[in-house]
Design a protein around this motif. Sequence first.
Motif, PDB file in Angstrom:
ATOM      1  N   LEU A 116       0.866  -1.097  -0.144  1.00  0.00           N
ATOM      2  CA  LEU A 116      -0.642  -0.229   0.024  1.00  0.00           C
ATOM      3  C   LEU A 116       0.946   1.031   0.233  1.00  0.00           C
ATOM      4  CD1 LEU A 116      -2.857  -1.071   2.819  1.00  0.00           C
ATOM      5  CD2 LEU A 116      -2.832  -1.032  -0.107  1.00  0.00           C
ATOM      6  N   GLU A 117       1.145   1.709  -1.764  1.00  0.00           N
ATOM      7  CA  GLU A 117       1.990   3.349  -1.486  1.00  0.00           C
ATOM      8  C   GLU A 117       0.766   4.391  -1.253  1.00  0.00           C
ATOM      9  OE1 GLU A 117       4.172   3.039  -3.943  1.00  0.00           O
ATOM     10  OE2 GLU A 117       4.975   0.222  -3.750  1.00  0.00           O
ATOM     11  N   GLY A 118       1.074   5.324  -0.745  1.00  0.00           N
ATOM     12  CA  GLY A 118       0.646   6.885  -0.815  1.00  0.00           C
ATOM     13  C   GLY A 118      -0.491   6.743   0.456  1.00  0.00           C
ATOM     14  N   ASP A 119      -1.455   8.095  -0.195  1.00  0.00           N
ATOM     15  CA  ASP A 119      -2.481   8.441   0.349  1.00  0.00           C
ATOM     16  C   ASP A 119      -3.942   7.537   0.526  1.00  0.00           C
ATOM     17  OD1 ASP A 119      -0.786   9.936   2.039  1.00  0.00           O
ATOM     18  OD2 ASP A 119      -1.358  11.936   1.201  1.00  0.00           O
ATOM     19  N   ILE A 120      -4.650   7.242   1.328  1.00  0.00           N
ATOM     20  CA  ILE A 120      -5.796   5.971   1.035  1.00  0.00           C
ATOM     21  C   ILE A 120      -6.769   7.066   1.671  1.00  0.00           C
ATOM     22  CG2 ILE A 120      -6.951   4.410   1.484  1.00  0.00           C
ATOM     23  CD1 ILE A 120      -4.792   2.518   2.491  1.00  0.00           C
ATOM     24  N   PRO A 121      -7.562   7.282   0.487  1.00  0.00           N
ATOM     25  CA  PRO A 121      -8.215   8.836   0.657  1.00  0.00           C
ATOM     26  C   PRO A 121      -9.884   8.207   1.386  1.00  0.00           C
ATOM     27  CG  PRO A 121      -9.197   7.979  -1.462  1.00  0.00           C
ATOM     28  CD  PRO A 121      -7.488   7.293  -1.194  1.00  0.00           C
ATOM     29  N   LEU A 122     -10.116   8.976   2.531  1.00  0.00           N
ATOM     30  CA  LEU A 122     -11.210   8.881   3.301  1.00  0.00           C
ATOM     31  C   LEU A 122     -12.119   9.608   2.470  1.00  0.00           C
ATOM     32  CD1 LEU A 122      -9.115   8.828   6.588  1.00  0.00           C
ATOM     33  CD2 LEU A 122     -10.169   6.326   5.598  1.00  0.00           C
ATOM     34  N   VAL A 123     -13.717   9.556   4.145  1.00  0.00           N
ATOM     35  CA  VAL A 123     -14.212  10.053   3.111  1.00  0.00           C
ATOM     36  C   VAL A 123     -15.380  10.888   4.382  1.00  0.00           C
ATOM     37  CG1 VAL A 123     -17.725   9.473   3.459  1.00  0.00           C
ATOM     38  CG2 VAL A 123     -15.680   8.056   1.955  1.00  0.00           C
ATOM     39  N   GLY A 124     -15.677  11.868   3.940  1.00  0.00           N
ATOM     40  CA  GLY A 124     -15.971  12.917   5.394  1.00  0.00           C
ATOM     41  C   GLY A 124     -17.349  13.018   5.717  1.00  0.00           C
ATOM     42  N   ILE A 125     -18.203  12.823   6.372  1.00  0.00           N
ATOM     43  CA  ILE A 125     -19.033  12.431   7.258  1.00  0.00           C
ATOM     44  C   ILE A 125     -19.944  14.234   7.652  1.00  0.00           C
ATOM     45  CG2 ILE A 125     -20.518  11.154   8.813  1.00  0.00           C
ATOM     46  CD1 ILE A 125     -18.801   8.983   9.113  1.00  0.00           C
ATOM     47  N   PHE A 142     -14.204  20.186   3.731  1.00  0.00           N
ATOM     48  CA  PHE A 142     -12.861  20.344   2.322  1.00  0.00           C
ATOM     49  C   PHE A 142     -11.590  20.758   2.562  1.00  0.00           C
ATOM     50  CE2 PHE A 142     -16.415  20.554  -0.117  1.00  0.00           C
ATOM     51  CZ  PHE A 142     -16.323  19.151  -0.989  1.00  0.00           C
ATOM     52  N   ALA A 143     -11.589  21.904   3.899  1.00  0.00           N
ATOM     53  CA  ALA A 143      -9.955  22.356   4.149  1.00  0.00           C
ATOM     54  C   ALA A 143      -9.245  20.852   5.208  1.00  0.00           C
ATOM     55  CB  ALA A 143     -10.198  23.501   5.715  1.00  0.00           C
ATOM     56  N   GLU A 144      -9.789  19.873   5.491  1.00  0.00           N
ATOM     57  CA  GLU A 144      -9.406  18.952   5.820  1.00  0.00           C
ATOM     58  C   GLU A 144      -8.717  17.568   4.994  1.00  0.00           C
ATOM     59  OE1 GLU A 144     -11.420  17.067   8.843  1.00  0.00           O
ATOM     60  OE2 GLU A 144     -11.962  18.986   9.603  1.00  0.00           O
ATOM     61  N   GLY A 145      -9.057  18.399   3.465  1.00  0.00           N
ATOM     62  CA  GLY A 145      -8.126  17.336   2.900  1.00  0.00           C
ATOM     63  C   GLY A 145     -10.010  16.094   2.137  1.00  0.00           C
ATOM     64  N   TYR A 146     -10.825  16.167   2.482  1.00  0.00           N
ATOM     65  CA  TYR A 146     -12.048  15.265   1.803  1.00  0.00           C
ATOM     66  C   TYR A 146     -12.137  15.795   0.273  1.00  0.00           C
ATOM     67  CZ  TYR A 146     -12.278  13.787   7.004  1.00  0.00           C
ATOM     68  OH  TYR A 146     -11.687  13.231   8.637  1.00  0.00           O
ATOM     69  N   GLU A 147     -12.283  14.726   0.164  1.00  0.00           N
ATOM     70  CA  GLU A 147     -12.633  15.278  -1.562  1.00  0.00           C
ATOM     71  C   GLU A 147     -14.367  14.392  -1.871  1.00  0.00           C
ATOM     72  OE1 GLU A 147      -9.923  13.755  -3.943  1.00  0.00           O
ATOM     73  OE2 GLU A 147      -8.130  15.162  -3.444  1.00  0.00           O
ATOM     74  N   THR A 148     -14.249  13.037  -0.813  1.00  0.00           N
ATOM     75  CA  THR A 148     -16.222  12.258  -1.104  1.00  0.00           C
ATOM     76  C   THR A 148     -16.908  12.846   0.336  1.00  0.00           C
ATOM     77  OG1 THR A 148     -15.220  10.952  -2.875  1.00  0.00           O
ATOM     78  CG2 THR A 148     -16.763  10.484  -1.340  1.00  0.00           C
ATOM     79  N   ILE A 149     -18.061  13.535   0.023  1.00  0.00           N
ATOM     80  CA  ILE A 149     -18.796  13.861   1.466  1.00  0.00           C
ATOM     81  C   ILE A 149     -19.801  12.687   1.553  1.00  0.00           C
ATOM     82  CG2 ILE A 149     -20.097  15.499   1.981  1.00  0.00           C
ATOM     83  CD1 ILE A 149     -17.216  16.422   1.797  1.00  0.00           C
ATOM     84  N   LYS A 150     -19.900  12.614   2.459  1.00  0.00           N
ATOM     85  CA  LYS A 150     -20.970  11.194   2.744  1.00  0.00           C
ATOM     86  C   LYS A 150     -22.272  11.634   3.679  1.00  0.00           C
ATOM     87  CE  LYS A 150     -21.363   8.189   5.795  1.00  0.00           C
ATOM     88  NZ  LYS A 150     -21.292   6.555   6.429  1.00  0.00           N
ATOM     89  N   VAL A 151     -23.127  12.128   2.974  1.00  0.00           N
ATOM     90  CA  VAL A 151     -24.699  12.786   3.638  1.00  0.00           C
ATOM     91  C   VAL A 151     -25.789  12.145   4.321  1.00  0.00           C
ATOM     92  CG1 VAL A 151     -26.476  14.681   2.789  1.00  0.00           C
ATOM     93  CG2 VAL A 151     -24.318  14.510   1.100  1.00  0.00           C
ATOM     94  N   LYS A 152     -25.817  11.581   5.315  1.00  0.00           N
ATOM     95  CA  LYS A 152     -26.707  11.229   6.106  1.00  0.00           C
ATOM     96  C   LYS A 152     -27.800  11.662   5.980  1.00  0.00           C
ATOM     97  CE  LYS A 152     -25.114   8.953   9.216  1.00  0.00           C
ATOM     98  NZ  LYS A 152     -25.379   7.232   8.869  1.00  0.00           N
ATOM     99  N   VAL A 153     -28.939  11.204   5.910  1.00  0.00           N
ATOM    100  CA  VAL A 153     -29.994  10.774   5.352  1.00  0.00           C
ATOM    101  C   VAL A 153     -31.294   9.984   6.496  1.00  0.00           C
ATOM    102  CG1 VAL A 153     -30.085  12.823   3.232  1.00  0.00           C
ATOM    103  CG2 VAL A 153     -29.767  10.498   3.168  1.00  0.00           C
TER     104      VAL A 153
END
Length: 192
Positions: A116-125, A142-153
């Motif tokens: 496993l090399e490099g960063d592994i992207p995480l989901v921002g909730i 976004f400032a923390e670097g998240y590129e995928t946002i999980k919207v709780k509904v």
Amino acid sequence: MKITRVCLYRMEVPLTSPYHTSIAEIPFFTTVLAVLDSEEKQAVGESTPLLGYSFESPDQVWDFVSARGAELPGRETGEAYVWLKPWQQKAPFATTTLMTALEMLDPSLGNWPAALEGDIPLVGILNVSRPEEIPDYLTGLFAEGYETIKVKVGFEVEKDIRKVQQVQRLVGQRGIIRIDANQGYSYDDALR
């Protein structure tokens, strides 16, 4: 590779703000960790059983991991993995705790890439419910670097639709949006 030691931990991890699902408001996560040692290295597996995600309770996971974990020292990793496999269907969260640690000890057991090399992207909730909180919360994610946002509904479909539309406008092309309803909708509501 022989397993030389197993250490187990059960932790209640408090959340800075409750995790909202359609099933419950969760103030903390109960996480079960298994630390497995071999003569060459150490590996960690974990599971966080959560109401609605699993039929297994934290107590059931802990009991399984405690009982089966005690039987691992002295076994070869491959033997231990095969021994645990039959329980996977009946106890998926519990077996994950031990089997993930085994796969980390011996990557040939699972589907791990060679390295496993490099960063592994995480989901921002997006864990807010009031519309006026959403812009600042998204800015922070976004400032923390998240590129995928999980919207709780999964609460009230009309309000949730407006929430998702607001998030879509604010996110634009900056990221990917995932929608998580935690089984809180009927089929017709989910389709809407």
